[in-house]
Design an enzyme around this catalytic site. Sequence first.
Site: not given
Ligand code: NI
Length: 142
Positions: A40, A46, A86, A131
């Site tokens: 992360c 990402h 978005d 998430e």
């Molecule tokens: Ni993440």
Amino acid sequence: MFTFLPMKVSVSRKEHFNAAHRLYNPLWSDEKNSTYFGKCANPNYHGHNYELIVTLVGEPDPETGYVYDMKELSELIQKYVTSVFDHKNLNLDIVFFKNLNPTAENIAIVIWNILRQHINSKLDLKIKLYETERNFVEYPAA
Ligand code: NI
């Protein structure tokens, strides 16, 4: 027999946005960030497919029977949240995360603060943010 008080009902609307982020504490070394946040902390970012569930809690209006018009709620979320987030890089494109790590926790708090300004204060507001399919957060805490 039914009990008619209290009359509070929660109503929820689910929306969706895709966004990129990087989890990173600028006060830490790159090595410490990688150790703690793992992939992360990848410097090239990402992405996630976020599922956002916005819940309002209140009494149904005596005239309409609605706690809140769901079409209006959907439009509110799209106008102030999903159209803003978005396909964005949360770290680089969203001012709230300039100095705030864009974890799911912090994204949920930011979304709550954005929407709270546009929803009648007699309604409680709750945010649930997925998430991943398995990881989600709630604010205020459940
Ligand atoms: Ni993440």
